[in-house]
Design an enzyme around this catalytic site. Structure first.
Site, mmCIF file in Angstrom:
data_model
loop_
_atom_site.group_PDB
_atom_site.id
_atom_site.type_symbol
_atom_site.label_atom_id
_atom_site.label_comp_id
_atom_site.label_asym_id
_atom_site.label_seq_id
_atom_site.Cartn_x
_atom_site.Cartn_y
_atom_site.Cartn_z
ATOM 1 C CG HIS A 1 -1.760 -1.161 1.406
ATOM 2 N ND1 HIS A 1 -2.886 -1.246 0.638
ATOM 3 C CD2 HIS A 1 -1.439 -2.461 1.930
ATOM 4 C CE1 HIS A 1 -3.633 -2.704 0.911
ATOM 5 N NE2 HIS A 1 -2.738 -3.326 1.557
ATOM 6 C CB VAL B 1 -8.915 2.214 -2.649
ATOM 7 C CG1 VAL B 1 -8.532 0.808 -3.205
ATOM 8 C CG2 VAL B 1 -9.521 3.111 -3.375
ATOM 9 C CB CYS B 2 -5.243 0.885 1.066
ATOM 10 S SG CYS B 2 -4.336 1.204 -0.536
ATOM 11 C CB THR B 3 -9.366 1.971 4.448
ATOM 12 O OG1 THR B 3 -8.513 2.861 4.860
ATOM 13 C CG2 THR B 3 -10.256 1.364 5.517
ATOM 14 C CG LEU C 1 -5.063 -2.975 4.634
ATOM 15 C CD1 LEU C 1 -4.691 -1.664 5.142
ATOM 16 C CD2 LEU C 1 -3.817 -3.952 4.862
#
Length: 219
Positions: free
Chosen positions: A37, A44-46, A49
């Site tokens: 990331h 988006v990364c949240t 994950l």
């Protein structure tokens, strides 16, 4: 240079949310999914994950360890993990690397060798190339590389599908066709001649001599 399929996955030591690790030692005899990331607290990364946290039992079933990476420090990861749990409804139970010296990102070809400085001074856009998925086998060789743009969330169901294919084809002399899913028919590997195929598989469907279709072998 970017890593290619078949390359050895570089080893490294790094701080993670579960303490310092030696990557190869941590991986042991397992398969590994390393996904990266560009920055903490990115939307988006949240979601990614959180999705991986929900899917972790599926990776566990496949003898696969999951590890995340962001260029921000581990103490920031801890705060981000709380946000992930709150917004995605999932507990992150896998380590997150704090790649503050960009060492892992450079080793894995995600950032240029000339990148340096304080990660806090870099934006997510500066690190937009740190959006990879690496699947690494128990032999520490790279089996898959996926690279995503910042605006497109990753499909981890596809990573599971590829893992199923990789693990099947590592044990049996077969290949999997387009859109294959667990339990569907497979193709006899091109490295197997017809005489060998008869000994291994018996019979097969053959729409063309180079397409030899058989049921998926038992695990």
């Amino acid at each position: 240079m970017a890593l290619k399929i078949g390359d050895e996955a570089p080893n490294f030591r790094a701080q993670t949310t579960e303490g310092e690790i030696d990557f190869h030692e941590w991986a042991g005899d397992s398969w590994v999914v390393l996904f990266s990331h560009p920055k903490d607290f990115t939307p988006v990364c949240t979601t990614e994950l959180g999705t991986m946290a929900k899917l972790k039992p599926e990776f566990d079933k496949r003898n696969t360890k999951v590890i995340g990476l962001s260029v921000d420090p581990v103490d920031k990861h801890e705060g981000w993990i709380k946000d992930i749990e709150e917004t995605q409804g999932a507990t992150v139970e896998y380590p997150m690397i704090g790649d503050t010296d960009f060492n892992v990102s450079k080793l894995y070809g995600m950032l240029g060798a000339d990148v340096s400085g304080d990660p806090a001074d870099r934006t997510a856009a500066d690190n937009q190339t740190v959006r990879n998925v690496f699947v690494i086998g128990p032999d520490k060789k790279v089996k898959l590389v996926l690279v995503y743009p910042m605006t497109t969330g990753r499909n981890f169901d596809e990573v599971l599908r590829v893992l199923d294919s990789l693990q099947l084809t590592a044990k049996h002399k077969v290949a999997t066709p387009a859109n294959w899913k667990q339990g569907e028919n497979v193709i006899i590997a091109g490295s197997v001649n017809n005489e060998q195929a008869k000994e291994i598989f018996g019979e097969w469907d053959e729409p063309k001599p180079y397409i030899r279709i058989v049921p998926q072998p038992a695990a």
